[in-house]
Design a protein around this motif. Structure first.
Motif, PDB file in Angstrom:
ATOM      1  N   GLU A  11      25.794  41.340  29.503  1.00 35.45           N
ATOM      2  CA  GLU A  11      26.836  40.446  30.028  1.00 35.45           C
ATOM      3  C   GLU A  11      26.488  39.963  31.434  1.00 35.45           C
ATOM      4  OE1 GLU A  11      29.502  38.949  28.631  1.00 35.45           O
ATOM      5  OE2 GLU A  11      28.611  39.767  26.818  1.00 35.45           O
ATOM      6  N   LEU A  12      25.972  40.859  32.251  1.00 34.71           N
ATOM      7  CA  LEU A  12      25.572  40.485  33.607  1.00 34.71           C
ATOM      8  C   LEU A  12      24.427  39.464  33.572  1.00 34.71           C
ATOM      9  CD1 LEU A  12      25.873  41.008  36.661  1.00 34.71           C
ATOM     10  CD2 LEU A  12      24.160  42.804  36.401  1.00 34.71           C
ATOM     11  N   LEU A  13      23.438  39.705  32.732  1.00 34.07           N
ATOM     12  CA  LEU A  13      22.320  38.773  32.606  1.00 34.07           C
ATOM     13  C   LEU A  13      22.771  37.417  32.071  1.00 34.07           C
ATOM     14  CD1 LEU A  13      19.414  41.015  31.279  1.00 34.07           C
ATOM     15  CD2 LEU A  13      19.551  39.845  33.482  1.00 34.07           C
ATOM     16  N   LYS A  14      23.685  37.421  31.104  1.00 29.02           N
ATOM     17  CA  LYS A  14      24.198  36.152  30.557  1.00 29.02           C
ATOM     18  C   LYS A  14      24.831  35.311  31.653  1.00 29.02           C
ATOM     19  CE  LYS A  14      26.443  35.870  26.564  1.00 29.02           C
ATOM     20  NZ  LYS A  14      27.312  36.242  25.420  1.00 29.02           N
ATOM     21  N   GLU A  16      24.357  35.468  34.969  1.00 29.69           N
ATOM     22  CA  GLU A  16      23.370  35.041  35.967  1.00 29.69           C
ATOM     23  C   GLU A  16      22.462  33.945  35.408  1.00 29.69           C
ATOM     24  OE1 GLU A  16      21.517  34.813  39.606  1.00 29.69           O
ATOM     25  OE2 GLU A  16      23.327  35.927  39.086  1.00 29.69           O
ATOM     26  N   LEU A  17      21.972  34.132  34.204  1.00 31.01           N
ATOM     27  CA  LEU A  17      21.104  33.120  33.597  1.00 31.01           C
ATOM     28  C   LEU A  17      21.846  31.812  33.346  1.00 31.01           C
ATOM     29  CD1 LEU A  17      19.011  35.203  31.058  1.00 31.01           C
ATOM     30  CD2 LEU A  17      18.164  33.962  33.054  1.00 31.01           C
ATOM     31  N   ALA A  18      23.081  31.896  32.906  1.00 29.29           N
ATOM     32  CA  ALA A  18      23.867  30.682  32.663  1.00 29.29           C
ATOM     33  C   ALA A  18      24.036  29.887  33.952  1.00 29.29           C
ATOM     34  CB  ALA A  18      25.224  31.036  32.072  1.00 29.29           C
ATOM     35  N   GLN A  19      24.321  30.575  35.023  1.00 28.63           N
ATOM     36  CA  GLN A  19      24.490  29.904  36.309  1.00 28.63           C
ATOM     37  C   GLN A  19      23.186  29.231  36.735  1.00 28.63           C
ATOM     38  OE1 GLN A  19      25.331  32.497  39.620  1.00 28.63           O
ATOM     39  NE2 GLN A  19      26.402  30.878  40.705  1.00 28.63           N
ATOM     40  N   ARG A  20      22.080  29.950  36.652  1.00 33.70           N
ATOM     41  CA  ARG A  20      20.788  29.396  37.059  1.00 33.70           C
ATOM     42  C   ARG A  20      20.344  28.257  36.153  1.00 33.70           C
ATOM     43  NH1 ARG A  20      16.982  33.639  39.911  1.00 33.70           N
ATOM     44  NH2 ARG A  20      18.560  34.730  41.119  1.00 33.70           N
ATOM     45  N   MET A  21      20.584  28.383  34.866  1.00 37.28           N
ATOM     46  CA  MET A  21      20.173  27.332  33.931  1.00 37.28           C
ATOM     47  C   MET A  21      20.986  26.064  34.147  1.00 37.28           C
ATOM     48  SD  MET A  21      19.344  29.371  30.453  1.00 37.28           S
ATOM     49  CE  MET A  21      18.063  28.343  29.775  1.00 37.28           C
ATOM     50  N   ASN A  22      22.254  26.200  34.459  1.00 32.21           N
ATOM     51  CA  ASN A  22      23.064  25.009  34.709  1.00 32.21           C
ATOM     52  C   ASN A  22      22.677  24.327  36.009  1.00 32.21           C
ATOM     53  OD1 ASN A  22      24.721  24.586  32.421  1.00 32.21           O
ATOM     54  ND2 ASN A  22      25.846  26.429  32.946  1.00 32.21           N
ATOM     55  N   VAL A  23      22.298  25.099  37.020  1.00 28.19           N
ATOM     56  CA  VAL A  23      21.796  24.497  38.259  1.00 28.19           C
ATOM     57  C   VAL A  23      20.494  23.754  37.958  1.00 28.19           C
ATOM     58  CG1 VAL A  23      20.795  25.019  40.514  1.00 28.19           C
ATOM     59  CG2 VAL A  23      22.926  26.109  39.812  1.00 28.19           C
ATOM     60  N   ALA A  24      19.623  24.369  37.179  1.00 32.33           N
ATOM     61  CA  ALA A  24      18.354  23.728  36.812  1.00 32.33           C
ATOM     62  C   ALA A  24      18.598  22.475  35.987  1.00 32.33           C
ATOM     63  CB  ALA A  24      17.481  24.707  36.042  1.00 32.33           C
ATOM     64  N   ALA A  25      19.571  22.517  35.083  1.00 31.72           N
ATOM     65  CA  ALA A  25      19.881  21.358  34.249  1.00 31.72           C
ATOM     66  C   ALA A  25      20.411  20.212  35.091  1.00 31.72           C
ATOM     67  CB  ALA A  25      20.901  21.739  33.175  1.00 31.72           C
ATOM     68  N   GLN A  26      21.251  20.518  36.062  1.00 32.13           N
ATOM     69  CA  GLN A  26      21.802  19.479  36.923  1.00 32.13           C
ATOM     70  C   GLN A  26      20.712  18.847  37.781  1.00 32.13           C
ATOM     71  OE1 GLN A  26      24.891  18.229  36.818  1.00 32.13           O
ATOM     72  NE2 GLN A  26      25.184  19.591  35.071  1.00 32.13           N
ATOM     73  N   SER A  27      19.741  19.648  38.214  1.00 32.66           N
ATOM     74  CA  SER A  27      18.694  19.106  39.068  1.00 32.66           C
ATOM     75  C   SER A  27      17.649  18.326  38.276  1.00 32.66           C
ATOM     76  CB  SER A  27      18.015  20.217  39.865  1.00 32.66           C
ATOM     77  OG  SER A  27      17.317  21.071  39.004  1.00 32.66           O
ATOM     78  N   SER A  28      17.537  18.585  36.960  1.00 36.26           N
ATOM     79  CA  SER A  28      16.526  17.863  36.186  1.00 36.26           C
ATOM     80  C   SER A  28      17.033  16.503  35.712  1.00 36.26           C
ATOM     81  CB  SER A  28      16.016  18.704  35.017  1.00 36.26           C
ATOM     82  OG  SER A  28      17.029  18.910  34.074  1.00 36.26           O
ATOM     83  N   ARG A  29      18.168  16.431  35.031  1.00 38.10           N
ATOM     84  CA  ARG A  29      18.704  15.137  34.594  1.00 38.10           C
ATOM     85  C   ARG A  29      20.161  15.213  34.165  1.00 38.10           C
ATOM     86  NH1 ARG A  29      15.101  12.011  30.373  1.00 38.10           N
ATOM     87  NH2 ARG A  29      17.098  12.109  29.355  1.00 38.10           N
ATOM     88  N   GLY A  30      20.797  16.268  34.449  1.00 37.75           N
ATOM     89  CA  GLY A  30      22.165  16.436  33.980  1.00 37.75           C
ATOM     90  C   GLY A  30      22.159  17.000  32.579  1.00 37.75           C
ATOM     91  N   GLY A  31      23.294  17.390  32.105  1.00 39.74           N
ATOM     92  CA  GLY A  31      23.388  17.984  30.779  1.00 39.74           C
ATOM     93  C   GLY A  31      24.075  19.326  30.880  1.00 39.74           C
ATOM     94  N   LEU A  32      24.122  20.005  29.761  1.00 35.62           N
ATOM     95  CA  LEU A  32      24.807  21.282  29.702  1.00 35.62           C
ATOM     96  C   LEU A  32      23.937  22.290  28.969  1.00 35.62           C
ATOM     97  CD1 LEU A  32      27.443  22.891  30.198  1.00 35.62           C
ATOM     98  CD2 LEU A  32      28.177  22.111  27.955  1.00 35.62           C
TER      99      LEU A  32
END
Length: 72
Positions: A11-14, A16-32
């Motif tokens: 649960e902790l990893l989910k 943390e990874l979700a937060q980091r992946m969404n930041v990465a998604a926003q910086s690449s081109r948007g999306g979810l």
């Protein structure tokens, strides 16, 4: 009901990874990006992460951004 150590860690990893992946998604081109499931081996040697991606994300850019997070 007793919650195991691996369940708590998953649960902790989910989160943390979700937060980091969404930041990465926003910086690449948007999306979810959503993490649909995460399983960890009982000996904590490896984990499997199941991901759902919505929108026209550039996957290569997303993974490069995640690699940068991993190095920090």
């Amino acid at each position: 009901m007793k919650v195991s150590r691996t369940d708590r860690l998953a649960e902790l990893l989910k989160k943390e990874l979700a937060q980091r992946m969404n930041v990465a998604a926003q910086s690449s081109r948007g999306g979810l990006v959503s993490i649909t499931d995460l399983t960890i081996a009982n000996d904590l040697s490896h984990a499997k992460v199941y991901v759902s991606i919505l929108g026209g994300l550039d996957l290569q850019a997303l993974f490069e951004c995640l690699d940068e997070f991993g190095k920090s």
